[in-house]
Design an enzyme around this catalytic site. Structure first.
Site, PDB file in Angstrom:
ATOM      1  N   GLY A  79       0.834  -1.206   0.000  1.00  0.00           N
ATOM      2  CA  GLY A  79       0.000   0.000   0.000  1.00  0.00           C
ATOM      3  C   GLY A  79       0.863   1.248   0.000  1.00  0.00           C
ATOM      4  CB  SER A 152       5.952  -3.832  -2.679  1.00  0.00           C
ATOM      5  OG  SER A 152       4.941  -4.034  -1.715  1.00  0.00           O
TER       6      SER A 152
END
Lengths: 242, 242
Positions: A79, A152
Site C-alpha cells: 500500500g 512495493s
C-alpha cells in the site's frame, strides 16, 4: 523441532493413571462386588501400567506418523506510504506469536542491516523487493511465518515474490495521499513534496493493482482493527486450523 | 510448530489399549480366578478407557509443559579457498536433515540472490560477512540451524557474527595453498595468481586466527570424514541430545 521431555511423559503417565485406575477399580467392584479385590487389582495395575505407559509414550515420541507441521506462509502487506502497513503487520505478528508460532517481521527497519541502502528508481525498488522476497521464501521454507510490509508499488516484483513463495498472501491496504495525511505523524508527504521525492505512489506514480491480491481493504472505510480480524479469520481458515 | 493429528491420537489410544486391557484382564483373572469376569471387565474397560485416553491426549496437546525445543545454532565454517568448507557444510547438512531438524545452508551460491555482488577489499568483505551474520542470526532466532561456509579471513567480522548469534560455533579448516592446490579442480589458485586477485588468504594476505574458535582441524592430517564425525559428536553433546 520440538521434543517431549522425560518429565512431561512421567507427568502424563501419572495424570492418566489416576483416571484409568479409578475406572478399573469401579469396574472390578461392580462385577465382583468385592472392595478388597478392587483395591488389589487397582494397586498392581497402578505400578505395572505406569511403567508400560511410560515406555509406550517414549516409543511413540520416535514415530513421526500423524505429527503435522503447521504450514508456514508469507503475508505481504502492500500500500502507499502511511496506509497502515507497519501497524497491521505488528498486530498480526502479536496474534501469531501468542499462538506460539515462529514468526518473523520484515519491515524496512528489520532488513536494514541485511541490505545496503538502495535507490528509488523503478529498477532499484524492484530489485530490492525481489531480494526481500528471496529472504521471505528462505524463511518460509524453514517453517517460519513471515510478515512483510513494504510499499512495493510495482506489480512485477510482487508477482516475482508470489512466484518464489509457496503460500503467498497479499494484503493491499488501499488508500490515497489525501486520506493518509491525517495519520502522517512523521510528515512523510510534506517532506516528499518539499524535497521532490521520486516514485511515490499516489504523488508522481500510480500504485499498480493486481487481480490476484488475496485481501483488499479500503482504508477510508475500514478500521485497522477490522482489518486485523478479517486477516486472522483468513489465516485460521487457510493455514492455522490443521 | 508441530501438532498431533487426531488420527495419531486415535492410533495411540488403540495401541495403548491393547497393552493395557490385556494387563487388566490378567490381573482380574489372577485375583478372581474367573475368566468370564476378566473378559467382562476387559470389554467395558476397552470402550470406556479408549474414550478417556483420547480426551486425555487432546487435553495434553494444549499444554506446553515439558515440550522442549531443540536449540538452534550457527555453524560457521572458515578457512582459505579450497580447504573443504563447502563439502563439510554439505555433509553436516545432510546428517542434520536426516534427523528432521530445520537446517539452512549459507554458502556463496545460497546468498547470491540476496546480496548484490560485493567487492574484495577488507572493508567490503567485512561488511558482506556481517550481513550474512545478520541473516544467520535471524534464522537462528526462528529455530533454524544455520550452516555457513565462507573464507571469512578477518577476525573482526567473525567476532561480530559471534557477538550477534546466540549459539555460535566456529570451525576452522586449517590448510595452506600448497596443500589446497591438490583439490583445486576449478583451478582457483592458478586463476588468482594469473589475474592478480587481491586479498586471498595464503597468497597476499594472512588468514587471521582466533583463540575462540571452537573446533580447529589441520586438513593436511585429517580427512573430511574424520572432521564430520568430530563435528557431529560436538553438536550432539552441546545441542542435540536434549
Amino acid at each position: 523441532m520440538y521434543k517431549d521431555s522425560k518429565l512431561r511423559t512421567l507427568t502424563k503417565a501419572f495424570t492418566w493413571r489416576v483416571t484409568a485406575t479409578l475406572t478399573t477399580m469401579t469396574l472390578v467392584l461392580i462385577f465382583t462386588g468385592k472392595l478388597d479385590t478392587a483395591i488389589e487389582v487397582g494397586a498392581l495395575e497402578l505400578i505395572a501400567k505406569m511403567l508400560f505407559y511410560y515406555l509406550h509414550e517414549r516409543g511413540w515420541a520416535k514415530i513421526g506418523f500423524g505429527r503435522i507441521e503447521v504450514p508456514s506462509f508469507v503475508l505481504w502487506i502492500t500500500g502507499i506510504p502511511v496506509s497502515g502497513k507497519t501497524t497491521l503487520g505488528n498486530l498480526i505478528y502479536e496474534e501469531l506469536a501468542k499462538e506460539k508460532l515462529k514468526v518473523q517481521r520484515l519491515d524496512s527497519h528489520d532488513i536494514r542491516p541485511l541490505f545496503p541502502e538502495t535507490g528509488f528508481t523503478r529498477e532499484e525498488v524492484n530489485n530490492h523487493i525481489k531480494r526481500v522476497g528471496h529472504l521471505a521464501s528462505m524463511l518460509e521454507k524453514n517453517g517460519v511465518i513471515t510478515i512483510a510490509s513494504f510499499v512495493s508499488p510495482y506489480a512485477e516484483s510482487r508477482a516475482f515474490v508470489r512466484e518464489i513463495c509457496k503460500n503467498y498472501v497479499e494484503i493491499h491496504l488501499d488508500s490515497d495521499p489525501e486520506f493518509a495525511r491525517q495519520y502522517d505523524r512523521k510528515g512523510f508527504y510534506q517532506k516528499a513534496e518539499a524535497e521532490h521525492y521520486i516514485n511515490v505512489p499516489g504523488l508522481d506514480i500510480l500504485f499498480e493493482h493486481c487481480d490476484k491480491t488475496e485481501l483488499k481493504f479500503d482504508m477510508r472505510k475500514t478500521s485497522l482493527d477490522e482489518v486485523r480480524k478479517e486477516v486472522m479469520k483468513f489465516l485460521h481458515k487457510r493455514f492455522l486450523n490443521v
